[in-house]
Write a protein that holds these residues in place. Structure first.
Motif, PDB file in Angstrom:
ATOM      1  N   ARG A 124       0.825  -1.215   0.000  1.00  0.00           N
ATOM      2  CA  ARG A 124       0.000   0.000   0.000  1.00  0.00           C
ATOM      3  C   ARG A 124       0.854   1.258   0.000  1.00  0.00           C
ATOM      4  O   ARG A 124       0.542   2.225  -0.695  1.00  0.00           O
ATOM      5  CB  ARG A 124      -0.947   0.011   1.217  1.00  0.00           C
ATOM      6  CG  ARG A 124      -2.043  -1.013   1.100  1.00  0.00           C
ATOM      7  CD  ARG A 124      -3.386  -0.458   1.611  1.00  0.00           C
ATOM      8  NE  ARG A 124      -4.468  -1.324   1.184  1.00  0.00           N
ATOM      9  CZ  ARG A 124      -5.010  -2.279   1.947  1.00  0.00           C
ATOM     10  NH1 ARG A 124      -4.597  -2.441   3.190  1.00  0.00           N
ATOM     11  NH2 ARG A 124      -5.970  -3.037   1.460  1.00  0.00           N
ATOM     12  N   VAL A 125       1.932   1.197   0.793  1.00  0.00           N
ATOM     13  CA  VAL A 125       2.837   2.358   0.819  1.00  0.00           C
ATOM     14  C   VAL A 125       3.423   2.591  -0.571  1.00  0.00           C
ATOM     15  O   VAL A 125       3.456   3.713  -1.072  1.00  0.00           O
ATOM     16  CB  VAL A 125       3.971   2.154   1.863  1.00  0.00           C
ATOM     17  CG1 VAL A 125       5.083   3.180   1.654  1.00  0.00           C
ATOM     18  CG2 VAL A 125       3.425   2.251   3.277  1.00  0.00           C
ATOM     19  N   LEU A 126       3.837   1.501  -1.217  1.00  0.00           N
ATOM     20  CA  LEU A 126       4.440   1.630  -2.552  1.00  0.00           C
ATOM     21  C   LEU A 126       3.424   2.120  -3.580  1.00  0.00           C
ATOM     22  O   LEU A 126       3.743   2.902  -4.462  1.00  0.00           O
ATOM     23  CB  LEU A 126       5.044   0.295  -2.990  1.00  0.00           C
ATOM     24  CG  LEU A 126       6.334  -0.074  -2.237  1.00  0.00           C
ATOM     25  CD1 LEU A 126       6.585  -1.572  -2.300  1.00  0.00           C
ATOM     26  CD2 LEU A 126       7.524   0.699  -2.806  1.00  0.00           C
ATOM     27  N   ALA A 127       2.185   1.644  -3.438  1.00  0.00           N
ATOM     28  CA  ALA A 127       1.148   2.022  -4.403  1.00  0.00           C
ATOM     29  C   ALA A 127       0.726   3.485  -4.233  1.00  0.00           C
ATOM     30  O   ALA A 127       0.319   4.130  -5.194  1.00  0.00           O
ATOM     31  CB  ALA A 127      -0.064   1.118  -4.259  1.00  0.00           C
ATOM     32  N   THR A 128       0.858   3.995  -3.033  1.00  0.00           N
ATOM     33  CA  THR A 128       0.446   5.390  -2.799  1.00  0.00           C
ATOM     34  C   THR A 128       1.659   6.316  -2.848  1.00  0.00           C
ATOM     35  O   THR A 128       1.935   6.930  -3.880  1.00  0.00           O
ATOM     36  CB  THR A 128      -0.271   5.526  -1.440  1.00  0.00           C
ATOM     37  OG1 THR A 128       0.570   5.002  -0.405  1.00  0.00           O
ATOM     38  CG2 THR A 128      -1.591   4.799  -1.461  1.00  0.00           C
ATOM     39  N   ASN A 129       2.398   6.366  -1.778  1.00  0.00           N
ATOM     40  CA  ASN A 129       3.545   7.291  -1.720  1.00  0.00           C
ATOM     41  C   ASN A 129       4.664   6.950  -2.694  1.00  0.00           C
ATOM     42  O   ASN A 129       5.483   7.801  -3.013  1.00  0.00           O
ATOM     43  CB  ASN A 129       4.102   7.333  -0.294  1.00  0.00           C
ATOM     44  CG  ASN A 129       3.224   8.181   0.616  1.00  0.00           C
ATOM     45  OD1 ASN A 129       2.268   8.810   0.146  1.00  0.00           O
ATOM     46  ND2 ASN A 129       3.543   8.190   1.905  1.00  0.00           N
ATOM     47  N   GLY A 130       4.678   5.679  -3.153  1.00  0.00           N
ATOM     48  CA  GLY A 130       5.734   5.287  -4.086  1.00  0.00           C
ATOM     49  C   GLY A 130       5.295   5.384  -5.543  1.00  0.00           C
ATOM     50  O   GLY A 130       6.088   5.125  -6.441  1.00  0.00           O
ATOM     51  N   PHE A 131       4.046   5.752  -5.788  1.00  0.00           N
ATOM     52  CA  PHE A 131       3.510   5.895  -7.148  1.00  0.00           C
ATOM     53  C   PHE A 131       3.711   4.615  -7.969  1.00  0.00           C
ATOM     54  O   PHE A 131       3.893   4.673  -9.185  1.00  0.00           O
ATOM     55  CB  PHE A 131       4.162   7.060  -7.912  1.00  0.00           C
ATOM     56  CG  PHE A 131       4.159   8.372  -7.184  1.00  0.00           C
ATOM     57  CD1 PHE A 131       3.079   9.242  -7.322  1.00  0.00           C
ATOM     58  CD2 PHE A 131       5.226   8.748  -6.375  1.00  0.00           C
ATOM     59  CE1 PHE A 131       3.075  10.461  -6.659  1.00  0.00           C
ATOM     60  CE2 PHE A 131       5.221   9.959  -5.718  1.00  0.00           C
ATOM     61  CZ  PHE A 131       4.150  10.832  -5.847  1.00  0.00           C
ATOM     62  N   SER A 132       3.760   3.438  -7.323  1.00  0.00           N
ATOM     63  CA  SER A 132       4.114   2.212  -8.046  1.00  0.00           C
ATOM     64  C   SER A 132       2.903   1.534  -8.676  1.00  0.00           C
ATOM     65  O   SER A 132       1.981   1.098  -7.974  1.00  0.00           O
ATOM     66  CB  SER A 132       4.823   1.232  -7.099  1.00  0.00           C
ATOM     67  OG  SER A 132       4.897  -0.047  -7.698  1.00  0.00           O
ATOM     68  N   GLU A 133       2.907   1.447  -9.990  1.00  0.00           N
ATOM     69  CA  GLU A 133       1.823   0.772 -10.717  1.00  0.00           C
ATOM     70  C   GLU A 133       1.882  -0.726 -10.465  1.00  0.00           C
ATOM     71  O   GLU A 133       0.845  -1.387 -10.392  1.00  0.00           O
ATOM     72  CB  GLU A 133       1.935   1.055 -12.223  1.00  0.00           C
ATOM     73  CG  GLU A 133       1.619   2.492 -12.630  1.00  0.00           C
ATOM     74  CD  GLU A 133       0.219   2.944 -12.220  1.00  0.00           C
ATOM     75  OE1 GLU A 133      -0.715   2.116 -12.318  1.00  0.00           O
ATOM     76  OE2 GLU A 133       0.075   4.109 -11.785  1.00  0.00           O
ATOM     77  N   ILE A 134       3.082  -1.267 -10.326  1.00  0.00           N
ATOM     78  CA  ILE A 134       3.230  -2.714 -10.103  1.00  0.00           C
ATOM     79  C   ILE A 134       2.603  -3.102  -8.759  1.00  0.00           C
ATOM     80  O   ILE A 134       1.862  -4.089  -8.666  1.00  0.00           O
ATOM     81  CB  ILE A 134       4.724  -3.132 -10.122  1.00  0.00           C
ATOM     82  CG1 ILE A 134       5.342  -2.718 -11.470  1.00  0.00           C
ATOM     83  CG2 ILE A 134       4.882  -4.634  -9.912  1.00  0.00           C
ATOM     84  CD1 ILE A 134       6.843  -2.900 -11.533  1.00  0.00           C
TER      85      ILE A 134
END
Ligand SMILES: [Zn+2]
Ligand SMILES: [Zn+2]
Length: 446
Positions: A67-77
């Motif tokens: 979740r952190v990566l998908a939000t603050n990390g802008f990660s599409e993967i």
């Protein structure tokens, strides 16, 4: 996540949204030959794989990390993985803007386009990008680095400068020069504004002044101080022209520059000619549009425009250091020829005495009375290397003098009421007056 940089990267992302550039920049000194955006992307990818593995092994930390990566990390993967695992995907309001750069690294193309467009008005060999950041942005980055104890980071200013430098170099086919760029492109990526700082063009040469009563530099009217009045015929000047103005005009025409400043190694009196090889000078043109000049052609233009009053030669491209050298060389050796008239008749013995007493001798000279109104009253010591005298008529002689620069030659002849010692008048006990003075040579090693 307990292994060094990955743990640190996770803590950063947990607290702030960071784009690939800004995350990667915190580890900029690790690895060579890759850009920060690549670093950031790879760190995020490694974290994503780690999170996926945790998730598959039923570790609750996995979902949190994704979740952190998908939000603050802008990660599409990371988003994709969450979706596939039927977990709540963060709302469309994400991603937010990068905490540090506010996504300004994404809008650089626009700035590059503007820069290339503005640079088209100028001839230049190389350039440098200078970055202006809002104070709050720099402060924010400093606090961020302190908070996360960033040891291997680079600052945002550097990264903007480097990336824009590369892009502008590619588009304009010019290279970046850190030492002496012709043009500095000053960019503020946050306001998306830019301005060009066009560095001056320097051309060195030598000038001869073939006529008398021509000042070296523009001489403002003493009555109106340049404003223009009846006395100066509304020109603001004491003399209609000067060596400086005569040389500067063709340079400004040729370069399209805004202003030309004239630097010379010393100056001759208004009524003295400057002969021989000429006096070294440098002309500094501010904001030149053209700098790829044909100096041979320019030399001809100046000499045509100067119309026999001034003649330039040896034009070559120079730089600021040459101006500095020129100023230092004011005390370089000079050669003069002065025509002198005596009150009483002179003999051959007198002339030999003069040559003997004035060669290889130190002259003590107090500031001449004629310049005392604008110079401090000091005693200077100037060396004379050689004096040669030729009699022209019973009361006239021509004196050749090779001396240290800065010697006031007219006063060497008259004695200036005892302020210059020894002097021609004093040695012969015969009042001597200079009638004509020429500078034959300014000896400067270049
Ligand atoms: Zn960023
Ligand atoms: Zn005036």
């Amino acid at each position: 996540m307990d292994n060094g940089i990955f743990e640190k990267a996770f803590r950063m992302l947990e607290k702030h949204p960071l784009c690939d550039h800004c995350l990667g920049r915190q580890f900029a000194l690790l690895g060579h030959g890759i850009e920060n955006s690549e670093r950031g992307r790879v760190v995020k990818l490694a974290l994503t794989l780690k999170a996926h593995a945790l998730f598959l092994s039923k570790d609750k930390g996995g979902v949190k990390l994704l979740r952190v990566l998908a939000t603050n990390g802008f990660s599409e993967i990371a988003k994709e993985i969450l979706k596939k695992m039927r977990r709540k995907v963060p709302s469309k309001k994400f991603p937010k803007k990068c905490f540090l750069c506010e996504n300004k690294f994404e809008i650089l193309e626009n700035i590059v386009k503007k820069a290339v467009e503005q640079l088209k008005d100028y001839e230049f060999n190389n350039f440098l990008v200078g970055i202006e950041l809002p104070f709050s942005v720099e402060e924010r980055e400093d606090e961020f680095k302190a908070e996360f104890e960033v040891d291997y980071g680079e600052n945002m200013r550097n990264e903007f400068g480097r990336i824009l430098g590369k892009k502008i170099a590619k588009e304009s086919c010019k290279s970046v020069d850190h030492k002496k760029p012709d043009i500095v492109v000053l960019v503020n990526p946050f306001t998306e504004t830019l301005r060009l700082q066009v560095n001056p063009l320097y051309v060195a040469g030598r000038y001869k002044k073939l006529v008398r009563d021509l000042p070296q530099s523009k001489w403002f009217c003493s009555n109106c101080r340049g404003k223009g009045c009846e006395q100066c015929n509304w020109t603001g000047k004491m003399y209609p022209e000067s060596v400086e103005e005569i040389i500067a005009k063709p340079f400004l025409d040729e370069t399209g520059g805004e202003k030309a400043s004239f630097h010379a190694s010393g100056r001759e009196d208004i009524d003295a000619r400057m002969l021989g090889k000429g006096r070294p000078f440098v002309i500094e043109v501010a904001k030149p549009k053209k700098r790829f000049l044909d100096l041979k052609k320019l030399e001809k233009s100046v000499n045509t425009y100067a119309h026999g009053k001034v003649e330039v030669s040896d034009l070559k491209f120079a730089n600021k250091n040459v101006v500095r050298k020129l100023k230092k060389a004011e005390t370089a050796q000079k050669e003069y020829l002065v025509l002198v008239e005596f009150e009483k008749k002179i003999t051959a013995k007198d002339l030999r005495l003069l040559e003997k007493k004035l060669s290889n001798v130190m002259i003590k000279q107090r500031t001449p009375l004629r310049v005392l109104h604008r110079r401090a009253d000091l005693t200077r010591e100037k060396y004379i290397y050689e004096v040669k005298v030729k009699k022209l008529s019973p009361k006239k002689a021509e004196i050749y003098i090779r001396c240290q620069g800065g010697l006031y030659v007219k006063e060497l002849v008259t004695g200036d009421e005892g302020r210059t010692v020894p002097s021609v008048s004093e040695i012969l006990e015969n009042r001597a007056e200079p009638l004509k003075l020429d500078v034959l040579n300014v000896i400067m090693s270049d």
